[in-house]
Enzyme design. Structure first.
Site, PDB file in Angstrom:
ATOM      1  N   HIS A 161      -5.282  -2.524  32.687  1.00 42.49           N
ATOM      2  CA  HIS A 161      -6.153  -1.580  33.394  1.00 42.49           C
ATOM      3  C   HIS A 161      -5.648  -0.152  33.285  1.00 42.49           C
ATOM      4  CE1 HIS A 161      -6.148  -5.547  35.485  1.00 42.49           C
ATOM      5  NE2 HIS A 161      -7.424  -5.451  35.197  1.00 42.49           N
TER       6      HIS A 161
HETATM    7  S1  FES Z   1      -2.931  -1.975  35.303  1.00 42.28           S
HETATM    8 FE1  FES Z   1      -3.756  -3.791  36.151  1.00 42.28          FE
HETATM    9  S2  FES Z   1      -2.220  -5.260  35.744  1.00 42.28           S
HETATM   10 FE2  FES Z   1      -1.382  -3.399  34.981  1.00 42.28          FE
END
Ligand code: FES
Length: 197
Positions: free
Chosen positions: A155
């Protein structure tokens, strides 16, 4: 399945698949697993400390050992890497490591007992993916102000070379530094504090 179970399952899954996920658009730096002078597999699974020989970890390189089923990184930071750590505090969410994500002896600017060697659990504090080592400052896909660090492909969370999380990313905290101590100049024990006396 409750939330805790779901999160645990997701973490297990991500630990085994991040290499594949991370291949999308990112040239991941290979992180070799060190052959540690480890206790038995059963003892490791039970959480026994893991001993590591640092002689094979060259400056600028990172290696990984397994402790309690988690990847633990040992990054040998160069002088340039250490000098860069003090130059981007404004980009970080917790530059002084006020949230206790490390033992007291690693609550310092380098987040380490000895500044050249950064030891951290290689699990993103968002939902448990394994971030990718991206040491190259100004990498085109990470931006001109990228100082080098760790990028989580799941993410987009970013951490610097002391595992400090950037502002405005999903991860809420710095990467966790486990308990560890030095048995000698080149021997590290992960999972145990220095014994008193
Ligand atoms: S940014 Fe979501 S698990 Fe690393």
């Amino acid at each position: 399945m409750d939330y805790a179970d779901e999160k645990l399952n997701r973490r297990k899954f991500l630990l085994t698949t991040t290499t594949i996920v991370g291949g999308a658009g990112v040239v991941a730096t290979a992180v070799p697993f060190l052959s540690s002078m480890a206790p038995s597999e059963a003892a490791k699974a039970a959480g026994a400390p893991v001993e590591v020989d640092l002689t094979g970890v060259e400056p600028g390189k990172i290696s990984t050992v397994e402790w309690r089923g988690k990847p633990v990184w040992i990054l040998h930071r160069t002088d340039a890497m250490l000098a860069a750590l003090g130059k981007h505090d404004a980009l970080l969410a917790d530059p002084a490591s006020k949230i206790q994500q490390q033992p007291p002896y690693a609550t310092n600017p380098a987040r380490a007992i000895r500044p050249p060697f950064f030891v951290a659990i290689g699990i993103c504090t968002h939902l448990g993916c394994v971030p990718v080592f991206r040491p190259e400052p100004g990498a085109p896909d990470l931006g001109a102000d990228w100082p080098g660090g760790f990028y989580c492909p799941c993410h987009g969370s970013k951490f610097d070379l002391a595992g400090r999380v950037f502002k405005n990313v999903p991860a809420p905290r710095n990467l966790e530094v486990p308990a560890y101590t030095y048995l000698s100049d080149n021997r590290l024990l992960i999972g145990a504090d220095k014994k008193a006396g």
